[in-house]
Structures are given as structure tokens and as C-alpha cells.
Design an enzyme around this catalytic site. Structure first.
Site, PDB file in Angstrom:
ATOM      1  N   PRO A   2       1.055  -1.213   0.077  1.00  0.00           N
ATOM      2  CA  PRO A   2       0.006   0.117  -0.109  1.00  0.00           C
ATOM      3  C   PRO A   2       0.777   1.444  -0.066  1.00  0.00           C
ATOM      4  O   PRO A   2       1.733   1.230   0.385  1.00  0.00           O
ATOM      5  CB  PRO A   2      -0.880  -0.072   1.237  1.00  0.00           C
ATOM      6  CG  PRO A   2       0.088  -0.736   2.213  1.00  0.00           C
ATOM      7  CD  PRO A   2       1.081  -1.671   1.299  1.00  0.00           C
ATOM      8  N   GLU A   3       0.098   2.160  -0.742  1.00  0.00           N
ATOM      9  CA  GLU A   3       0.774   3.570  -0.572  1.00  0.00           C
ATOM     10  C   GLU A   3      -0.469   4.470   0.390  1.00  0.00           C
ATOM     11  O   GLU A   3      -1.249   3.762   0.887  1.00  0.00           O
ATOM     12  CB  GLU A   3       0.869   4.386  -1.645  1.00  0.00           C
ATOM     13  CG  GLU A   3       1.849   3.521  -2.781  1.00  0.00           C
ATOM     14  CD  GLU A   3       2.180   3.974  -4.159  1.00  0.00           C
ATOM     15  OE1 GLU A   3       2.255   5.206  -4.250  1.00  0.00           O
ATOM     16  OE2 GLU A   3       2.292   3.306  -4.978  1.00  0.00           O
TER      17      GLU A   3
END
Length: 276
Positions: A2-3
Site C-alpha cells: 500500500p501507499e
DNA sequence: ACCCTCACCTGCACGC
DNA sequence: TGCGTGCAGGTGAGGG
């Protein structure tokens, strides 16, 4: 993988599900997940604590506890949380398991073993080594044109690498870096310090925009265990990215061919005619 | 002080 | 089918 926007969705789910609940047990199965503490200390610092709320700094997920401590976690590339029924079995690579009240378990699973946890005193949370050097939150007022211009100035590093540097811009990862540069029309190989003032303004706005687009996608999803993994695009579905992963495809703006290059060790995607 | 490369892991998609 | 290669949304340590 994830970002920041995906982490934000995970945090909203965790906060919704876990606020007010208690860790009945805290089992650190893989020592190196939390290298600063032993499994025994891990348990001692967490068992019996109630979760006040779950929040975030950059890509770090923070469990604020009523015993004066905060559990810091980072998903890195492949970490994810699961909330399991008493009947459900744990997935492979479950490296930390927390029993909650009523028999449910919160599980931290991480196939690639890159994830990270620590437990620190909340009073010194933002001095913790994990958080101390992070850049301002990109969706806050602190991430201003002035800040962004100053952080680009005086460095010769290419702008793509700089966007991935969490001490300069926090929360951007490999996908959003390509996406923001495309949106701003900035070439990923550009020398950061040589980018014009006007382009810095556009790039800063583009970073905020690409993050907000994903957050808007996630705005109406249920904040329950089905979305705790942060896969807001659904299983087997890639994001609808403008350039990321589109090598050889046509540019959405000008119909020329999207290129893939390697910077550092990471792939960058861009349009040679739109990004100068 | 800065900046780059590599290491940390497993699994999957691909071509031969 | 099997095996080799390259790739994966992150980042810290260690070197130049």
C-alpha cells in the site's frame, strides 16, 4: 503493497472495528517482525490494553492504547491485517496474532516478511525513530508550495527518487510517483533542483490529486473486515492508473507510447512527449 | 552530507 | 511439467 491512500483506508477500517476493544493476548510469532523487543515484552506491553483509536503517520499504522503506549506497524510490501472469526483458520505467514474480546482475532500476515512493528510510549511517539524524520503529511497544510519548493531546491537527485524519499515527501510510493509526474507533465529523470517554480506548484497539486482520487474511491466502502486489507480495487483488479503498468500502451493525453525505465531498482512509467 | 545499490522474503507470470 | 528469469504498491544499512 500500500501507499498512503490505501493505508488510510486500512486505518479507517481498523479504527472502526477496534476502537474500544481490548487485546486479550498478543503473540509475536516471528521475532524479526518487531526487532526492537522480545516476544515477551511485546506481550507485556500490549495485553490488557484497550485500543483508544487507530491513526496513521505516513504509511505507518498507529494503535493508540489506553496504557500510554502506541503500537506502531508498517505493512511494507505485503503486510495485511485480517479480522478472523473464532472458526476461521489463520492464513500462512501470520506473524502476529492478537486475541480480542469475544474470541475474534486480529492477525498480521506478511508473505514477504518486510513488515514491521514496535511498541513505544505515546508521549514520545513522534520522536520514535520510525516517525521522527518523516516529511509533513501530504494532505495537510504543512505540505505547502513553500515547503515543497524548498525540499526540491539544492538537490541533484532525480525527481522520481526524491518523491519516494519519505523524509522529503511522505506517503508517495512507486505507483503514485509515476502517476503524479504524469499528471504534472514532469519527466521522472528531471533534476529536482532544476524544476521551475511553476512546475513545482503543479507537481505538488498532482501529488495531492492522485491521493485524493483513491481516497474518494474508498469514501463509500463499508469500514468493516472486508476492507481491512486495503484492496479497494477488489481482488485481481489493478488500479485504473494513468501510466503505471502501461508500458507499450498509448498515452491517454497524446496517444504516443508509454515507456518504462528503471530508476534505482524500481520501474517508472511515463510519456516522453507529455513529460518534458 | 548526500546519494546510490543492495538486501530483506515469497510467489507469480512468463518463455523455453 | 519443470525450470530459469524477472517482477512485485517499501525502506534501512552500508558503501562510495
Amino acid at each position: 503493497m500500500p501507499e498512503l491512500p490505501e493505508v488510510e483506508i486500512v486505518v479507517r477500517c481498523l479504527d472502526q472495528i477496534l476502537s474500544g476493544r481490548r487485546f486479550e493476548s498478543a503473540e509475536l510469532r516471528r521475532q524479526r517482525l518487531a526487532p526492537d523487543i522480545t516476544p515477551k515484552k511485546f506481550a507485556n506491553r500490549l495485553v490488557g490494553a484497550q485500543i483508544n483509536f487507530v491513526h496513521r503517520r505516513g504509511k505507518h499504522i498507529l494503535f493508540d492504547l489506553d496504557n500510554g503506549r502506541t503500537l506502531i506497524t508498517h505493512l511494507r510490501m505485503s503486510g495485511r491485517f485480517w479480522l478472523l472469526d473464532p472458526e476461521s483458520s489463520e492464513p500462512k505467514f501470520s506473524h502476529a496474532v492478537f486475541e480480542l474480546d469475544d474470541g475474534e482475532r486480529l492477525v498480521f500476515q506478511d508473505q514477504r516478511h518486510f513488515g514491521f512493528m514496535n511498541v513505544v510510549e505515546t508521549s514520545r511517539l513522534f520522536q520514535a525513530k520510525e516517525l521522527a524524520k518523516l516529511a509533513p503529511e501530504p494532505l495537510s497544510e504543512d505540505f505547502s508550495d513553500d515547503y515543497f519548493r524548498k525540499t526540491l531546491k539544492g538537490t541533484k537527485r532525480n525527481i522520481k527518487a526524491l518523491l519516494l524519499d519519505q523524509t522529503r515527501v511522505c506517503g508517495v510510493g512507486n505507483i503514485y510517483a509515476s502517476e503524479a509526474l504524469f499528471l504534472a507533465g514532469v519527466r521522472p529523470t528531471a533534476v529536482s533542483g532544476a524544476i521551475t517554480k511553476a512546475k513545482t506548484v503543479v507537481l505538488r497539486e498532482s501529488i495531492v490529486q492522485v491521493m485524493n482520487e483513491t481516497l474518494e474511491l474508498g469514501a463509500n466502502i463499508p469500514l468493516d473486515r472486508s476492507n481491512i486489507g486495503g484492496n479497494i480495487y477488489g481482488p485481481n483488479s489493478d488500479g485504473d492508473w494513468r501510466v503505471y503498468g502501461r508500458e507499450g500502451e498509448l498515452c491517454l493525453k497524446c496517444r504516443s507510447t508509454i515507456k518504462r525505465i528503471v530508476q534505482g531498482t524500481r520501474s517508472t512509467y511515463y510519456c516522453r512527449s507529455c513529460q518534458r
